[in-house]
Design a protein around this motif. Structure first.
Motif, mmCIF file in Angstrom:
data_model
loop_
_atom_site.group_PDB
_atom_site.id
_atom_site.type_symbol
_atom_site.label_atom_id
_atom_site.label_comp_id
_atom_site.label_asym_id
_atom_site.label_seq_id
_atom_site.Cartn_x
_atom_site.Cartn_y
_atom_site.Cartn_z
ATOM 1 N N LEU A 149 -16.425 -14.811 -29.648
ATOM 2 C CA LEU A 149 -15.151 -14.322 -29.090
ATOM 3 C C LEU A 149 -14.199 -15.451 -28.695
ATOM 4 O O LEU A 149 -13.017 -15.213 -28.457
ATOM 5 N N GLY A 150 -14.715 -16.681 -28.615
ATOM 6 C CA GLY A 150 -13.923 -17.783 -28.080
ATOM 7 C C GLY A 150 -13.774 -17.606 -26.575
ATOM 8 O O GLY A 150 -14.186 -16.592 -25.998
ATOM 9 N N GLY A 151 -13.211 -18.619 -25.915
ATOM 10 C CA GLY A 151 -12.914 -18.514 -24.485
ATOM 11 C C GLY A 151 -14.132 -18.480 -23.588
ATOM 12 O O GLY A 151 -15.245 -18.863 -23.979
ATOM 13 N N PHE A 152 -13.904 -18.030 -22.354
ATOM 14 C CA PHE A 152 -14.955 -17.845 -21.347
ATOM 15 C C PHE A 152 -15.438 -16.406 -21.422
ATOM 16 O O PHE A 152 -14.620 -15.485 -21.502
ATOM 17 N N VAL A 153 -16.751 -16.220 -21.377
ATOM 18 C CA VAL A 153 -17.284 -14.864 -21.488
ATOM 19 C C VAL A 153 -18.304 -14.610 -20.385
ATOM 20 O O VAL A 153 -19.097 -15.492 -20.043
ATOM 21 N N LEU A 154 -18.247 -13.403 -19.837
ATOM 22 C CA LEU A 154 -19.232 -12.951 -18.852
ATOM 23 C C LEU A 154 -20.087 -11.856 -19.494
ATOM 24 O O LEU A 154 -19.553 -10.932 -20.100
ATOM 25 N N ILE A 155 -21.418 -12.006 -19.364
ATOM 26 C CA ILE A 155 -22.314 -10.920 -19.790
ATOM 27 C C ILE A 155 -22.631 -10.162 -18.512
ATOM 28 O O ILE A 155 -23.551 -10.519 -17.764
ATOM 29 N N ARG A 156 -21.861 -9.131 -18.233
ATOM 30 C CA ARG A 156 -22.017 -8.403 -16.969
ATOM 31 C C ARG A 156 -23.372 -7.695 -16.922
ATOM 32 O O ARG A 156 -24.012 -7.598 -15.880
ATOM 33 N N SER A 157 -23.829 -7.216 -18.085
ATOM 34 C CA SER A 157 -25.130 -6.530 -18.144
ATOM 35 C C SER A 157 -25.715 -6.677 -19.550
ATOM 36 O O SER A 157 -24.981 -6.746 -20.537
ATOM 37 N N TYR A 158 -27.054 -6.728 -19.614
ATOM 38 C CA TYR A 158 -27.737 -6.760 -20.910
ATOM 39 C C TYR A 158 -28.156 -5.364 -21.357
ATOM 40 O O TYR A 158 -28.241 -5.092 -22.544
ATOM 41 N N GLU A 159 -28.500 -4.511 -20.397
ATOM 42 C CA GLU A 159 -28.936 -3.150 -20.745
ATOM 43 C C GLU A 159 -28.192 -2.145 -19.889
ATOM 44 O O GLU A 159 -28.583 -1.973 -18.724
ATOM 45 N N PRO A 169 -7.735 -21.209 -17.042
ATOM 46 C CA PRO A 169 -6.567 -22.093 -17.093
ATOM 47 C C PRO A 169 -6.533 -22.803 -18.448
ATOM 48 O O PRO A 169 -7.545 -23.369 -18.862
ATOM 49 N N GLU A 170 -5.411 -22.771 -19.150
ATOM 50 C CA GLU A 170 -5.395 -23.276 -20.530
ATOM 51 C C GLU A 170 -5.485 -24.789 -20.639
ATOM 52 O O GLU A 170 -5.822 -25.312 -21.699
ATOM 53 N N ASP A 171 -5.195 -25.493 -19.533
ATOM 54 C CA ASP A 171 -5.306 -26.958 -19.616
ATOM 55 C C ASP A 171 -6.695 -27.467 -19.218
ATOM 56 O O ASP A 171 -6.910 -28.668 -19.076
ATOM 57 N N LEU A 172 -7.627 -26.555 -19.058
ATOM 58 C CA LEU A 172 -9.002 -26.936 -18.715
ATOM 59 C C LEU A 172 -9.663 -27.658 -19.895
ATOM 60 O O LEU A 172 -9.581 -27.197 -21.028
ATOM 61 N N TYR A 173 -10.319 -28.801 -19.612
ATOM 62 C CA TYR A 173 -11.030 -29.544 -20.656
ATOM 63 C C TYR A 173 -12.507 -29.652 -20.312
ATOM 64 O O TYR A 173 -12.878 -29.676 -19.133
ATOM 65 N N SER A 213 -13.646 -15.757 -10.024
ATOM 66 C CA SER A 213 -12.368 -15.650 -9.283
ATOM 67 C C SER A 213 -11.509 -16.876 -9.544
ATOM 68 O O SER A 213 -10.296 -16.769 -9.747
ATOM 69 N N GLY A 214 -12.137 -18.061 -9.533
ATOM 70 C CA GLY A 214 -11.405 -19.311 -9.759
ATOM 71 C C GLY A 214 -10.741 -19.328 -11.134
ATOM 72 O O GLY A 214 -9.615 -19.801 -11.287
ATOM 73 N N LEU A 215 -11.443 -18.779 -12.139
ATOM 74 C CA LEU A 215 -10.868 -18.721 -13.492
ATOM 75 C C LEU A 215 -9.658 -17.783 -13.503
ATOM 76 O O LEU A 215 -8.611 -18.094 -14.064
ATOM 77 N N PHE A 216 -9.801 -16.632 -12.858
ATOM 78 C CA PHE A 216 -8.678 -15.675 -12.791
ATOM 79 C C PHE A 216 -7.483 -16.283 -12.059
ATOM 80 O O PHE A 216 -6.346 -16.159 -12.497
ATOM 81 N N LEU A 217 -7.780 -16.933 -10.931
ATOM 82 C CA LEU A 217 -6.693 -17.446 -10.069
ATOM 83 C C LEU A 217 -6.166 -18.798 -10.536
ATOM 84 O O LEU A 217 -5.210 -19.312 -9.976
ATOM 85 N N LYS A 218 -6.819 -19.392 -11.550
ATOM 86 C CA LYS A 218 -6.516 -20.755 -12.011
ATOM 87 C C LYS A 218 -6.586 -21.731 -10.826
ATOM 88 O O LYS A 218 -5.743 -22.608 -10.668
ATOM 89 N N ASP A 219 -7.607 -21.531 -10.007
ATOM 90 C CA ASP A 219 -7.801 -22.327 -8.787
ATOM 91 C C ASP A 219 -8.921 -23.346 -9.068
ATOM 92 O O ASP A 219 -10.111 -23.027 -9.013
ATOM 93 N N TYR A 220 -8.507 -24.584 -9.393
ATOM 94 C CA TYR A 220 -9.480 -25.608 -9.789
ATOM 95 C C TYR A 220 -10.492 -25.931 -8.687
ATOM 96 O O TYR A 220 -11.656 -26.187 -8.966
#
Ligand code: HSE
Length: 311
Positions: A149-159, A169-173, A213-220
């Protein structure tokens, strides 16, 4: 309908320190390539593997790429189709960078494109998980889902499987260093304790929620202070040369956070810009060189595309 295709799929950083088996992100490089074409004889064959120093099986039932392609063809009811696969490994095996996942995802994306995209990339995740099961005994999705899928991914549940793409944040390296010591994922999973203290679990789920939350808020700062793992890292870090010295150095050089990539031995730091990422990889490689450990380094923004067609 195309008769052949060449695909690239990216490496991934699974766990992202606190999210064992539930968080991962993709990078632009390294990654693996698969060349696939239809044949007249039904069945899936591996015709060639390069870049693996003879380490990967050519047996189509044992190789993760062919095995997952077989599952896919079975699922869509096309066992009559013949497929020949070339796998070109362009990244180290057993490095903690999702090596088997990059190969498997490249293969699945290739066959699905040849079949006129019968499934979405998200729908390919369970097939890629079958490949991980073959590679390390457990079908975890925190490499294959971001590779697809690209990007950051969360597997909230397996079953049931619940895969969620997260904003970031797009400038994240990412600054990644692979110390050249082999750590098979299977072994690195077996060494982890299966029981955890409630106190540590509380710390860990606070950090997973904090990182998301940090990813959503772009809070480094929030991303950085959430990149703490009290469950897995204390055990696995034993396998990684100079791990705590590398962490201290990466943080001194401006990393937001630092930790083990997947099951190791690769380590990674997140940074706010490309130059800081280069400074970190250079410093960490210098540190490893002093103790006679060869290493490879990669600097990349977070990959936004997943697999791509090369030809
Ligand atoms: N979540 C998996 C593990 C990733 O840590 O074992 C393997 O790369």
């Amino acid at each position: 309908m195309r008769a052949s295709i060449k695909v690239f799929a990216p490496a991934t950083v699974a766990n992202v320190v606190c999210g064992y088996d539930v968080l991962g992100f993709a990078v632009n490089a390294p990654g693996d390539e698969v060349v696939m074409h239809f044949t007249d004889k039904p069945g899936v064959v591996i015709s060639k593997i390069t870049g693996d120093e003879g380490r990967l099986p050519l047996d189509p039932f044992k190789n993760t790429v062919s095995a997952s392609v077989q599952h896919y063809l079975q699922h869509i009811g096309r066992n009559d189709i013949g497929v020949s696969i070339e796998l070109h490994k362009k990244m180290p095996i057993g490095s903690g960078l999702g090596s088997s996942s990059a190969s498997t995802v490249a293969g699945l994306f290739a066959i699905n494109t040849l079949m006129d995209n019968l499934l979405t990339n998200k729908e390919l995740v369970p097939f890629a998980m079958k490949g991980e099961e073959l590679a390390c005994g457990y079908g975890h999705a925190d490499n294959v889902a971001p590779a697809l899928l690209g990007g950051f991914v969360l597997i909230r549940s397996y079953e049931p499987l619940d895969v969620i793409s997260l904003p970031f944040p797009e400038d994240l390296y990412a600054a990644i260093v692979y110390p050249e010591v082999d750590v098979p994922t299977k072994d690195a999973r077996q060494m982890i304790r299966s029981k955890v203290l409630l106190k540590n679990a509380v710390t860990q789920w606070g950090n997973v929620a904090g990182l998301v939350s940090g990813l959503f808020l772009k809070d480094y700062d929030l991303i950085g202070r959430s990149m703490v793992d009290v469950l897995i890292e204390p055990t696995r870090s034993i396998l990684i040369p100079e791990f705590y010295q590398m962490r201290a150095l990466a943080m001194e050089k401006g990393a937001i956070g630092f930790g083990i990539s997947g099951s190791g031995p690769s380590v990674f730091a997140l940074t706010k810009d490309e130059q800081t990422a280069h400074n970190i990889t250079e410093s960490l490689q210098g540190l490893l060189k002093k103790v006679n450990i060869n290493s490879l380094a990669y600097v990349s923004p977070v990959n936004q595309r997943g697999p791509i067609i090369l030809d």
